[in-house]
Structure formats: structure tokens, C-alpha cells
Design an enzyme around this catalytic site. Sequence first.
Site, PDB file in Angstrom:
ATOM      1  N   LYS A  40       5.263  28.503  -5.850  1.00  0.00           N
ATOM      2  CA  LYS A  40       5.586  29.157  -4.578  1.00  0.00           C
ATOM      3  C   LYS A  40       6.074  28.098  -3.595  1.00  0.00           C
ATOM      4  O   LYS A  40       5.370  27.138  -3.286  1.00  0.00           O
ATOM      5  CB  LYS A  40       4.357  29.864  -4.010  1.00  0.00           C
ATOM      6  CG  LYS A  40       4.630  30.483  -2.646  1.00  0.00           C
ATOM      7  CD  LYS A  40       3.535  31.406  -2.192  1.00  0.00           C
ATOM      8  CE  LYS A  40       3.833  31.923  -0.785  1.00  0.00           C
ATOM      9  NZ  LYS A  40       2.802  32.853  -0.335  1.00  0.00           N
TER      10      LYS A  40
ATOM     11  N   LYS B 165       4.084  25.827   6.382  1.00  0.00           N
ATOM     12  CA  LYS B 165       3.123  25.833   5.285  1.00  0.00           C
ATOM     13  C   LYS B 165       3.439  24.708   4.292  1.00  0.00           C
ATOM     14  O   LYS B 165       3.057  24.764   3.129  1.00  0.00           O
ATOM     15  CB  LYS B 165       3.136  27.209   4.608  1.00  0.00           C
ATOM     16  CG  LYS B 165       2.735  28.345   5.561  1.00  0.00           C
ATOM     17  CD  LYS B 165       2.472  29.671   4.855  1.00  0.00           C
ATOM     18  CE  LYS B 165       1.957  30.722   5.851  1.00  0.00           C
ATOM     19  NZ  LYS B 165       1.618  32.010   5.197  1.00  0.00           N
TER      20      LYS B 165
ATOM     21  N   GLU C   9       2.606  22.281 -11.309  1.00  0.00           N
ATOM     22  CA  GLU C   9       1.755  23.341 -10.746  1.00  0.00           C
ATOM     23  C   GLU C   9       1.468  24.405 -11.800  1.00  0.00           C
ATOM     24  O   GLU C   9       0.339  24.874 -11.949  1.00  0.00           O
ATOM     25  CB  GLU C   9       2.445  23.998  -9.539  1.00  0.00           C
ATOM     26  CG  GLU C   9       2.416  23.203  -8.261  1.00  0.00           C
ATOM     27  CD  GLU C   9       1.052  23.259  -7.552  1.00  0.00           C
ATOM     28  OE1 GLU C   9       0.103  23.847  -8.090  1.00  0.00           O
ATOM     29  OE2 GLU C   9       0.953  22.691  -6.455  1.00  0.00           O
TER      30      GLU C   9
ATOM     31  N   LYS D 148       8.530  32.017  -6.834  1.00  0.00           N
ATOM     32  CA  LYS D 148       8.793  32.701  -5.576  1.00  0.00           C
ATOM     33  C   LYS D 148       9.360  31.722  -4.565  1.00  0.00           C
ATOM     34  O   LYS D 148       8.799  30.632  -4.427  1.00  0.00           O
ATOM     35  CB  LYS D 148       7.466  33.277  -5.076  1.00  0.00           C
ATOM     36  CG  LYS D 148       7.518  33.907  -3.713  1.00  0.00           C
ATOM     37  CD  LYS D 148       6.136  34.328  -3.310  1.00  0.00           C
ATOM     38  CE  LYS D 148       6.199  34.867  -1.903  1.00  0.00           C
ATOM     39  NZ  LYS D 148       4.882  35.149  -1.382  1.00  0.00           N
TER      40      LYS D 148
ATOM     41  N   SER E 296      11.033  39.064   0.851  1.00  0.00           N
ATOM     42  CA  SER E 296      11.492  39.884   1.971  1.00  0.00           C
ATOM     43  C   SER E 296      12.867  39.463   2.496  1.00  0.00           C
ATOM     44  O   SER E 296      13.708  40.312   2.781  1.00  0.00           O
ATOM     45  CB  SER E 296      10.459  39.834   3.093  1.00  0.00           C
ATOM     46  OG  SER E 296      10.198  38.490   3.472  1.00  0.00           O
TER      47      SER E 296
ATOM     48  N   TYR F 158      11.008  44.878  -3.232  1.00  0.00           N
ATOM     49  CA  TYR F 158      10.845  45.988  -2.288  1.00  0.00           C
ATOM     50  C   TYR F 158      11.752  47.146  -2.676  1.00  0.00           C
ATOM     51  O   TYR F 158      11.589  48.252  -2.179  1.00  0.00           O
ATOM     52  CB  TYR F 158      11.117  45.499  -0.858  1.00  0.00           C
ATOM     53  CG  TYR F 158      10.131  44.418  -0.473  1.00  0.00           C
ATOM     54  CD1 TYR F 158       8.847  44.755  -0.077  1.00  0.00           C
ATOM     55  CD2 TYR F 158      10.454  43.062  -0.588  1.00  0.00           C
ATOM     56  CE1 TYR F 158       7.915  43.767   0.218  1.00  0.00           C
ATOM     57  CE2 TYR F 158       9.536  42.071  -0.285  1.00  0.00           C
ATOM     58  CZ  TYR F 158       8.266  42.427   0.108  1.00  0.00           C
ATOM     59  OH  TYR F 158       7.333  41.453   0.377  1.00  0.00           O
TER      60      TYR F 158
HETATM   61  C1  PBG Z   1       1.283  34.756   2.100  1.00  0.00           C
HETATM   62  C2  PBG Z   1       2.395  35.501   1.440  1.00  0.00           C
HETATM   63  C3  PBG Z   1       3.715  35.419   1.846  1.00  0.00           C
HETATM   64  C4  PBG Z   1       4.443  36.256   1.024  1.00  0.00           C
HETATM   65  C5  PBG Z   1       3.554  36.849   0.126  1.00  0.00           C
HETATM   66  N1  PBG Z   1       2.284  36.359   0.389  1.00  0.00           N
HETATM   67  C6  PBG Z   1       4.323  34.690   2.969  1.00  0.00           C
HETATM   68  C7  PBG Z   1       3.967  33.301   3.214  1.00  0.00           C
HETATM   69  O1  PBG Z   1       3.643  32.533   2.305  1.00  0.00           O
HETATM   70  O2  PBG Z   1       4.008  32.945   4.390  1.00  0.00           O
HETATM   71  C8  PBG Z   1       5.918  36.458   1.154  1.00  0.00           C
HETATM   72  C9  PBG Z   1       6.495  37.665   0.531  1.00  0.00           C
HETATM   73  C10 PBG Z   1       7.841  38.014   1.031  1.00  0.00           C
HETATM   74  O3  PBG Z   1       8.487  37.287   1.812  1.00  0.00           O
HETATM   75  O4  PBG Z   1       8.308  39.088   0.636  1.00  0.00           O
HETATM   76  N2  PBG Z   1       0.076  34.751   1.504  1.00  0.00           N
END
Ligand code: PBG
Length: 337
Positions: free
Chosen positions: A203, A227, A243, A258, A284, A323
Site C-alpha cells: 500500500k 502517511k 513487505e 494499492k 477512489s 467502486y
Molecule cells: C485507510 C484507507 C484508505 C483507503 C482505504 N483504507 C486511505 C488512506 O490510506 O488514507 C483508500 C481507499 C480509496 O482511496 O479508495 N485505512
Amino acid sequence: MSAASHPAFPSVRMRRLRRDAFSRNMVRETQLSAANLIWPVFVIEGEQRTQVVASMPGVERVSIDILVERAKEAATLGVGAIALFPMFEGPKTLLAEEAYREDGLIPRAVRALKAAVPDIGVITDVALDPYISHGQDGLIDDSGYVMNDETVAVLVKQALSHARAGADYVAPSDMMDGRIGALRAALDAEGFIQTKIIAYSAKFASSFYGPFRDAVGSATNLGKSSKETYQLDFANSDEAIRECALDVAEGADMLMVKPGLPYLDILARVKDEFKMPVAVYQVSGEFAMLKAAAANGWLDYKKCLLETLICFRRAGASAILTYGALDAARWIRGDGS
Ligand code: PBG
């Protein structure tokens, strides 16, 4: 050497197989089925409530009763699983106690789904950001640094509350070190040997998560903080493999990459290295880009969405979080336009 002067030409003509539809279909190397799809849904408290998410056209936050109705539709369409994300309306705290409340929003949503729609898989997000006052995925120290082991201890409580409610998969999206091993041990110790773990292993610290942070209401809390001290640097590929290797060793049932489309190289590499099921998250921001272009008449949403999903499968994904899962499932079936 030009194509026409290649010694194999004209006896070899690549276009022969592509001329007729039956032939193109016959040699198609990759298939997409609704069973490969995971539908992320945002859940809110209340009854008969829906809220639009402005930055994600077509996506709504829904109360549990409506979630159940939507899940029935998804199950009828053959969608593999639903991934639940809470929009917790507060109060958010420094220790995110709400994240592991046995009768919190997510455990109640899981129980309702398992009772009413037993055929669809239920996946829960294990992460503290929707519940925490500063919007990070973990507990912070005085300097604001996200503390690893203290956070993992809370994630364990959260995952157990989801498993007790009947979640099929817990999906830690936090990127703390050692959390997969800790979750596996805690689940097994309570007898949840069948509760599966999808590890958000690769991620990345991506700006494509923007609309999601609006959807779960963590954007304002997060403010300008990033983050980057726990999510991967998007310039790195070998580190993503390390990882994944750790999560495999710690007991992950499925790995995840992701975001999706800009990271197909990572997806292909992870699949190739580990030969195990890999999920990919079309996040998203990727979805918002497609929708925005389609709204302007610049792209065809249906064709482009289905193309991206096939490309994820081709690169090695078993499961795809999108989505657009319901839209795609309807189109795979041949409904609508
Ligand atoms: C955070 C989390 C995120 C997403 C899923 N779980 C955002 C982040 O890490 O700030 C993102 C999913 C998306 O953008 O559709 N636990």
C-alpha cells in the site's frame, strides 16, 4: 527491419486471428467475472439514510438497513464480496476506542449482512483512521509519530471484534509492521481459524486516496499531515516485494496492491514472485478520474471501467476492489448500457 520485410511475413499474419469476433473471443487470454469483484461500501449510522459523496459520483454512504438491500442486489449479480468502510460521525478520540467496540457500526453491519445475505463475502477494514481525532492510521506519540506496536495492539482488538461478528476476511490497511502475524495469532487463539486475512501489503502513500478520505471523513482531521512514515514510497518496487514476503511469512491468505492502475508493474511482480492470490484496489481517485472524464463526455465510463478491470486481471489480480463493482457486474451479465 520493417514488418513487411520480416522473413515470416506474409505467411505469418497476426491480424488473421483478430478478424472475426468468434476468433477474438476464442483466443482471449483473460476473463473477468463478477466473482472477482469486491465492492467497497461506506456505512453510516441510522435508518433509511443515504448520503452522496461529492468527489465520487454514484457512490453513497448508506445506513445498515440500506446496505443489506444493496448487498442482496450485489449477491444476485454474483459479486464476490463487500468491503465495509465506516463513516464514523464521532466523537473521534486519540485512542480510537470506537474502532473495537463490540456493538460498533461495523460489527453490527457484519452481523446484519451475515444474517440476511449469507452468500456474499464480507470484508472489514482494520485501521483506525475513521475513528481517530488526527486521521492517521495509528496512535501517535507526543511528536506526532505513528507508534507501531501500540497501534498493532489496538488493531488486534479491532480485528477480533470483526471476527466475532462473523467477518469472512479482515483486511488491515494500516501498514504497521508485524500486524499480520499479530492478527493471525490472536484470531487463532480465539478459535477463528477460518477468518481469512487480506493484507494490504503493498500500500503506497498515494494522493489518489483523496476522495476516500472525504468519504470516511478523515480528510479534515488529517489536514496537511501525510502517511509517508508507514505507507510505501511510490518510487519503490523492491520494498513492496519485501513487505509482501513478510506478510506471506506472517500468514496472509491474500496480498493486496494499492492503488491499482498506476501500480500494475507491482501487481504483476507480486503475482509472479509469490504465486498466490493477489487483490488490487482501484482506489477512489482512480474512480473519480474515470467519472469526471465521463461526465465531460471525454471517456466512455462503461468501456473504460471494464478495460481497467480486465487489465487488472491480466496483470495477475484474482480480486479487484472497485467502486464500479455493481456497474461492472451488471454489464458482465449483459444488462443495461
Ligand atoms: C485507510 C484507507 C484508505 C483507503 C482505504 N483504507 C486511505 C488512506 O490510506 O488514507 C483508500 C481507499 C480509496 O482511496 O479508495 N485505512
